[in-house]
Design a protein around this motif. Sequence first.
Motif, mmCIF file in Angstrom:
data_model
loop_
_atom_site.group_PDB
_atom_site.id
_atom_site.type_symbol
_atom_site.label_atom_id
_atom_site.label_comp_id
_atom_site.label_asym_id
_atom_site.label_seq_id
_atom_site.Cartn_x
_atom_site.Cartn_y
_atom_site.Cartn_z
ATOM 1 N N ALA A 133 0.816 -1.218 0.000
ATOM 2 C CA ALA A 133 0.000 0.000 0.000
ATOM 3 C C ALA A 133 0.851 1.270 0.000
ATOM 4 O O ALA A 133 0.344 2.353 -0.191
ATOM 5 N N CYS A 134 2.149 1.128 0.257
ATOM 6 C CA CYS A 134 3.019 2.317 0.342
ATOM 7 C C CYS A 134 3.463 2.777 -1.040
ATOM 8 O O CYS A 134 3.724 1.967 -1.902
ATOM 9 N N GLY A 135 3.599 4.078 -1.184
ATOM 10 C CA GLY A 135 4.285 4.626 -2.366
ATOM 11 C C GLY A 135 3.491 4.509 -3.648
ATOM 12 O O GLY A 135 2.457 3.853 -3.704
ATOM 13 N N PRO A 136 3.985 5.188 -4.730
ATOM 14 C CA PRO A 136 3.283 5.170 -6.009
ATOM 15 C C PRO A 136 3.277 3.763 -6.602
ATOM 16 O O PRO A 136 4.210 3.001 -6.411
ATOM 17 N N LYS A 137 2.225 3.459 -7.318
ATOM 18 C CA LYS A 137 2.060 2.102 -7.853
ATOM 19 C C LYS A 137 2.676 1.946 -9.241
ATOM 20 O O LYS A 137 2.790 2.905 -9.989
ATOM 21 N N SER A 138 3.032 0.703 -9.575
ATOM 22 C CA SER A 138 3.483 0.415 -10.934
ATOM 23 C C SER A 138 2.246 0.366 -11.845
ATOM 24 O O SER A 138 1.138 0.589 -11.398
ATOM 25 N N SER A 139 2.467 0.024 -13.129
ATOM 26 C CA SER A 139 1.416 0.324 -14.114
ATOM 27 C C SER A 139 0.388 -0.750 -14.411
ATOM 28 O O SER A 139 -0.251 -0.682 -15.429
ATOM 29 N N ASN A 149 4.950 -1.755 -16.198
ATOM 30 C CA ASN A 149 6.178 -1.009 -15.939
ATOM 31 C C ASN A 149 6.298 -0.765 -14.439
ATOM 32 O O ASN A 149 5.381 -0.239 -13.818
ATOM 33 N N LEU A 150 7.424 -1.182 -13.843
ATOM 34 C CA LEU A 150 7.580 -1.055 -12.389
ATOM 35 C C LEU A 150 7.710 0.393 -11.948
ATOM 36 O O LEU A 150 7.188 0.786 -10.909
ATOM 37 N N LEU A 151 8.406 1.203 -12.724
ATOM 38 C CA LEU A 151 8.696 2.573 -12.286
ATOM 39 C C LEU A 151 7.477 3.471 -12.506
ATOM 40 O O LEU A 151 7.020 3.624 -13.629
ATOM 41 N N PRO A 152 6.934 4.070 -11.438
ATOM 42 C CA PRO A 152 5.743 4.914 -11.609
ATOM 43 C C PRO A 152 6.061 6.204 -12.386
ATOM 44 O O PRO A 152 7.217 6.622 -12.466
ATOM 45 N N PRO A 156 12.084 -1.556 -5.741
ATOM 46 C CA PRO A 156 10.796 -2.224 -5.923
ATOM 47 C C PRO A 156 10.033 -2.465 -4.627
ATOM 48 O O PRO A 156 10.600 -2.452 -3.542
ATOM 49 N N ARG A 157 8.736 -2.693 -4.789
ATOM 50 C CA ARG A 157 7.836 -2.959 -3.667
ATOM 51 C C ARG A 157 7.461 -4.440 -3.672
ATOM 52 O O ARG A 157 7.708 -5.142 -4.637
ATOM 53 N N ILE A 212 5.610 -9.969 -6.363
ATOM 54 C CA ILE A 212 4.483 -10.878 -6.607
ATOM 55 C C ILE A 212 4.178 -10.929 -8.114
ATOM 56 O O ILE A 212 4.060 -12.003 -8.705
ATOM 57 N N ASN A 213 4.050 -9.746 -8.742
ATOM 58 C CA ASN A 213 3.748 -9.691 -10.185
ATOM 59 C C ASN A 213 4.831 -10.353 -11.019
ATOM 60 O O ASN A 213 4.546 -11.115 -11.944
ATOM 61 N N THR A 214 6.094 -10.046 -10.704
ATOM 62 C CA THR A 214 7.201 -10.578 -11.505
ATOM 63 C C THR A 214 7.281 -12.092 -11.372
ATOM 64 O O THR A 214 7.586 -12.789 -12.338
ATOM 65 N N SER A 215 6.973 -12.611 -10.179
ATOM 66 C CA SER A 215 6.982 -14.068 -9.971
ATOM 67 C C SER A 215 6.008 -14.778 -10.916
ATOM 68 O O SER A 215 6.241 -15.898 -11.340
#
Length: 328
Positions: free
Chosen positions: A24-30, A63-66, A76-77, A82-85
Motif C-alpha cells: 500500500a506504500c508509495g506510487p504504484k506500478s502500471s 512497468n515497475l517505475l511509476p 521495488p515494492r 508478486i507480479n514478476t513471480s
Amino acid sequence: MLYKSLQKGLLSSAVLLLVLALAACGPKSSGSITEGKVNVITTFYPIYEFAIEIGGEDINAINLLPVGVEPHDWTPRSQDIINTSKAQLFLYNGAGLEGWVPNFLKSLDSDSEAKAVEVSKGVKLIMTDEEDGHDHGHDHSHGEEETEAEHGDSLHTDPHTWVSPKSALVMAKNIKDSLQAVDPAHTAGYEERYQKLADRLSALDDKFTEELGKLPNKEIVVSHQAFSYLARDYGLSQHAIMGLSPDAEPRGQDLVKLAALIKEEGIRYIFFEELVSDKLAKTLASETGVSTMVLNPVEGLTEAQQKNGDNYFTLMEKNLQNLILALQ
C-alpha cells in the motif's frame, strides 16, 4: 499439533499483512497480471515503450517505475515481486542502472518461470571514472571486467545506453528476441512490429547524424552525466555538472572549471532535465550569463508528458531541436 498449526496460520497471516501493508506504500506500478497473455515486467519507461510497440496485443506489459519518478533512486515494492513471480518475462536495462535486480530476482517465488533479460546486452558500454551512485556491486556481465581490472576499481559503467538511438536499436532487438523465445507462437507478429520500430529508430538515428553533423559547435554542458552514448555516437562532447548519479554533489573547483569552459567555448545554454532538480544548472547559468534549456534523458515521463501523449520519439525529437538551437 493444533497449537503448531495455529501458530503457523498466525505467522502466515502476519506475513500476508506485512506484504499488504508494504504494497500500500508509495506510487504504484502500471498494472496487474493478465491470464492468457505473455506478461512482461519492465523496470523503466523506454523498455516499457519498446516492449509494447513490439509485443502489441500479444503481451500485457507492466512497468515497475511509476510516472514522474527518477529510476536512480527507486527500489521495488512487495507487489512488484508478486507480479514478476507470475510473469513470463522480466526486462531490465542492466549496465549498472538497477542495482536492486540481483536481490530482486533472488526474492521471486521458487516456482517462478520469469525469464530475466538484460536488454542493454550487445551495446558497447562506456566506462567512466565518475562515481555512479546506481549500483554499488558493479555489473560485469558485458565482458567489461578486463577494463575494470586494468584500472583497479576506479571505473564505473555508464548505464544510460537508451539515450542514443543507435543503442536503442540494439535494445529493441534484444526485446524482440526475448519475446520470441518465451512465446514462439507469435514470432511473426513480434518480427513485423519490431521491424516497424527498428525503421523508426533507424530514421531517428539518421536524423541525429545528419543534423548534429552540420552544426559548428560540439560542446554541451548538462546537469547530470546521462548523455555519453548520445555524445559518442553523434560527435558531441559532454561536460556534466554532476556525475552519473543525478544527486552527486559537484565540487567547487569543478564548477569553477565549467564556468571557465562556458566562457572559453562561447557556450550559450546549459541543459537540465525535468525529473531532477535544476537548481545547480540555473545557478551556473546565472553566474555565467547563459540560458538554460531541457535535454531529456528519457528515463521516464512526467505527469504532463504522459497526458500530452509524449513518448521516446517525441522526447528525442525535442532533444534534437534543443541541441540544434544550442549548438548553432
